[in-house]
Enzyme design. Structure first.
Site, PDB file in Angstrom:
ATOM      1  N   SER A  23       0.827  -1.203   0.000  1.00 47.33           N
ATOM      2  CA  SER A  23       0.000   0.000   0.000  1.00 47.33           C
ATOM      3  C   SER A  23       0.863   1.256   0.000  1.00 47.33           C
ATOM      4  O   SER A  23       1.963   1.264   0.575  1.00 47.33           O
ATOM      5  CB  SER A  23      -0.891  -0.017   1.249  1.00 47.33           C
ATOM      6  OG  SER A  23      -1.856   1.002   1.197  1.00 47.33           O
ATOM      7  N   PRO A  24       0.394   2.338  -0.626  1.00 49.11           N
ATOM      8  CA  PRO A  24       1.126   3.608  -0.547  1.00 49.11           C
ATOM      9  C   PRO A  24       1.230   4.071   0.907  1.00 49.11           C
ATOM     10  O   PRO A  24       0.216   4.144   1.607  1.00 49.11           O
ATOM     11  CB  PRO A  24       0.263   4.571  -1.363  1.00 49.11           C
ATOM     12  CG  PRO A  24      -0.624   3.718  -2.185  1.00 49.11           C
ATOM     13  CD  PRO A  24      -0.844   2.461  -1.405  1.00 49.11           C
ATOM     14  N   CYS A  26       3.197   7.111   3.153  1.00 46.41           N
ATOM     15  CA  CYS A  26       4.056   8.297   3.152  1.00 46.41           C
ATOM     16  C   CYS A  26       5.288   8.063   4.017  1.00 46.41           C
ATOM     17  O   CYS A  26       5.189   7.551   5.132  1.00 46.41           O
ATOM     18  CB  CYS A  26       3.289   9.516   3.649  1.00 46.41           C
ATOM     19  SG  CYS A  26       2.053  10.117   2.480  1.00 46.41           S
ATOM     20  N   ALA A  60       2.045   8.526  -1.577  1.00 49.25           N
ATOM     21  CA  ALA A  60       1.356   9.601  -2.285  1.00 49.25           C
ATOM     22  C   ALA A  60       2.403  10.571  -2.824  1.00 49.25           C
ATOM     23  O   ALA A  60       3.137  11.193  -2.051  1.00 49.25           O
ATOM     24  CB  ALA A  60       0.402  10.323  -1.334  1.00 49.25           C
ATOM     25  N   GLN A 102       1.564   6.319  -6.947  1.00 43.97           N
ATOM     26  CA  GLN A 102       0.318   6.986  -6.618  1.00 43.97           C
ATOM     27  C   GLN A 102       0.485   8.490  -6.809  1.00 43.97           C
ATOM     28  O   GLN A 102       1.381   9.103  -6.228  1.00 43.97           O
ATOM     29  CB  GLN A 102      -0.101   6.702  -5.171  1.00 43.97           C
ATOM     30  CG  GLN A 102      -1.478   7.268  -4.838  1.00 43.97           C
ATOM     31  CD  GLN A 102      -1.840   7.105  -3.384  1.00 43.97           C
ATOM     32  OE1 GLN A 102      -1.242   7.738  -2.507  1.00 43.97           O
ATOM     33  NE2 GLN A 102      -2.822   6.259  -3.095  1.00 43.97           N
ATOM     34  N   TYR A 185      -7.914  14.092   0.952  1.00 43.09           N
ATOM     35  CA  TYR A 185      -7.084  14.947   0.118  1.00 43.09           C
ATOM     36  C   TYR A 185      -7.927  15.541  -1.009  1.00 43.09           C
ATOM     37  O   TYR A 185      -9.131  15.331  -1.077  1.00 43.09           O
ATOM     38  CB  TYR A 185      -5.865  14.163  -0.365  1.00 43.09           C
ATOM     39  CG  TYR A 185      -4.987  13.716   0.789  1.00 43.09           C
ATOM     40  CD1 TYR A 185      -4.403  14.650   1.643  1.00 43.09           C
ATOM     41  CD2 TYR A 185      -4.788  12.366   1.068  1.00 43.09           C
ATOM     42  CE1 TYR A 185      -3.633  14.261   2.726  1.00 43.09           C
ATOM     43  CE2 TYR A 185      -4.018  11.959   2.154  1.00 43.09           C
ATOM     44  CZ  TYR A 185      -3.445  12.913   2.983  1.00 43.09           C
ATOM     45  OH  TYR A 185      -2.693  12.518   4.067  1.00 43.09           O
ATOM     46  N   ARG A 332       0.738  -1.467   6.819  1.00 42.87           N
ATOM     47  CA  ARG A 332       1.602  -1.491   7.999  1.00 42.87           C
ATOM     48  C   ARG A 332       2.288  -2.826   8.228  1.00 42.87           C
ATOM     49  O   ARG A 332       3.398  -2.868   8.770  1.00 42.87           O
ATOM     50  CB  ARG A 332       0.799  -1.064   9.232  1.00 42.87           C
ATOM     51  CG  ARG A 332       0.357   0.395   9.130  1.00 42.87           C
ATOM     52  CD  ARG A 332      -0.420   0.860  10.329  1.00 42.87           C
ATOM     53  NE  ARG A 332      -0.988   2.179  10.054  1.00 42.87           N
ATOM     54  CZ  ARG A 332      -1.683   2.891  10.931  1.00 42.87           C
ATOM     55  NH1 ARG A 332      -1.912   2.407  12.139  1.00 42.87           N
ATOM     56  NH2 ARG A 332      -2.158   4.076  10.604  1.00 42.87           N
TER      57      ARG A 332
END
Length: 371
Positions: A23-24, A26, A60, A102, A185, A332
């Site tokens: 998963s993306p 940050c 992102a 992404q 966002y 995670r």
């Protein structure tokens, strides 16, 4: 035939070796406030490819300087960003994984310090102008930075920024592009009545509030090669039951529109629009029912990815076997275990994975032949 976690998935002409996606997440690790990828990004993303994931997706990645969440966010608005990311995309591909990126704009959640610095709004020379569908700032504790309602010119520029970012991502060697329309966002802000109080063609009705997401999807699809997949991440629900908010039923409608605009997979997450959100649970797979509902109720032919506290190989395998989703998107747990997928193969007794030769001695129980 019943699929499982290690059944290859073909989207357009891209063949994924398994149904696991990183998963993306940050990293807030660009060192010079310029969005340029560093060795951290190469090692962070590359190690998950070595660990066996079918797709490894960047965090992102901002399509414009003021689309960043923090000054340390990754960017893709310039050819220099593409050149810095190219070695990472190449390394991911060399390990048999699919490099994905992404594309994102932070909207009203932009211009703040990174989490371990307090996630505080930045002002003056430290920050930058914050744009949103309506001039409703993020409800910080204390003074929020001014948030400007976007003009039509602003909207046009944002759409153009997504297109330019996609072209840069293609030049960097990414094979999958994902549009970030979730987690509060900018694009999610247009979708949700909580943050969108416009009265023009981009506000009010479902068709108007979803317009920019459809336009961005179609515009990116027009420059993304026909043989490569396009994903869109959405928040299935705002988790604000007492408000006029974004709902799962609207997400089903949106998924059909996105498929018609060229999306190949809907990455189904949730929340992020307001700190008052009320999560029903945070237990294992708590968001999977949203992905399942979207998969069952869409009329267009579109794949669906599921996220949300997927930590166990058997759970990830089960959601594929039962048809709840086409892709297990794991965040995670990949931070805790970069080799989640290889370890899942071992635990599930799968013998059809190709391990890096450098790591085979750690998995003597796995037959390392290719299919």
């Amino acid at each position: 035939m019943t699929n499982d976690l290690f059944t290859p998935l073909k989207l357009r002409e891209t063949r994924l070796r398994n149904r696991v996606m990183v998963s993306p997440m940050c990293q807030y690790s660009c060192e010079n406030r310029d969005g340029i990828a560093t060795d951290w990004h190469l090692v962070h993303l590359g190690s998950r490819a070595v660990g066996g994931a079918g797709i490894v997706m960047t965090e992102a990645t901002a399509v414009a300087p003021r689309g960043r969440i923090s000054p340390q966010d990754l960017g893709i608005w310039d050819t220099e960003h593409a050149e810095a990311l190219a070695p990472t995309a190449s390394f991911i591909r060399e390990q048999g994984s699919c490099p994905a990126i992404q594309l994102a704009h932070a909207g009203r959640k932009a211009s703040k310090s990174r989490p371990w610095d307090g996630s505080k709004p930045l002002r003056g020379d430290e920050g930058w102008e914050v744009l949103a569908p309506s001039s409703i700032p993020w409800p910080y504790d204390g003074d929020a930075p001014p948030t400007r309602s976007m003009t039509q010119d602003d909207i046009d520029r944002v759409i153009d920024s997504f297109v330019a970012a996609a072209e840069n991502a293609l030049a960097a060697g990414f094979e999958i592009c994902e549009i970030h329309a979730a987690h509060g966002y900018l694009l999610h802000e247009f979708l949700s009545p909580v943050t969108n109080q416009r009265t023009d063609d981009y506000g009010g009705s479902f068709e108007n509030r979803s317009r920019i997401v459809r336009e961005v999807t179609a515009a990116v699809r027009s420059v993304w090669p026909d043989d490569r997949p396009l994903f869109v991440r959405i928040s299935a629900t705002d988790w604000l039951p007492e408000r006029d908010a974004w709902t799962v039923d609207q997400s089903v409608r949106l998924a059909d529109h996105l498929a018609a605009s060229g999306a190949d997979l809907i990455d189904v997450s949730g929340g992020g629009i307001h700190p008052d959100q009320q999560l029903p649970s945070t237990g294992p797979g708590y968001q999977i029912p949203y992905a399942e509902q979207i998969s069952e109720e869409t009329t267009e032919d579109v794949a669906v990815g599921a996220v949300g506290a997927i930590t166990e190989p058997a759970h990830a395998d089960a959601l594929i076997r039962t048809g709840q989703a086409d892709l297990a998107i794991i965040g995670r747990e990949h931070l805790r275990d970069p080799s989640f997928t290889n370890n899942a193969a071992s635990k599930l007794g799968v013998d059809r994975v190709e391990l890096p030769p450098q790591y085979r001695r750690a998995y003597p129980e796995i037959n390392t032949r290719t299919e």
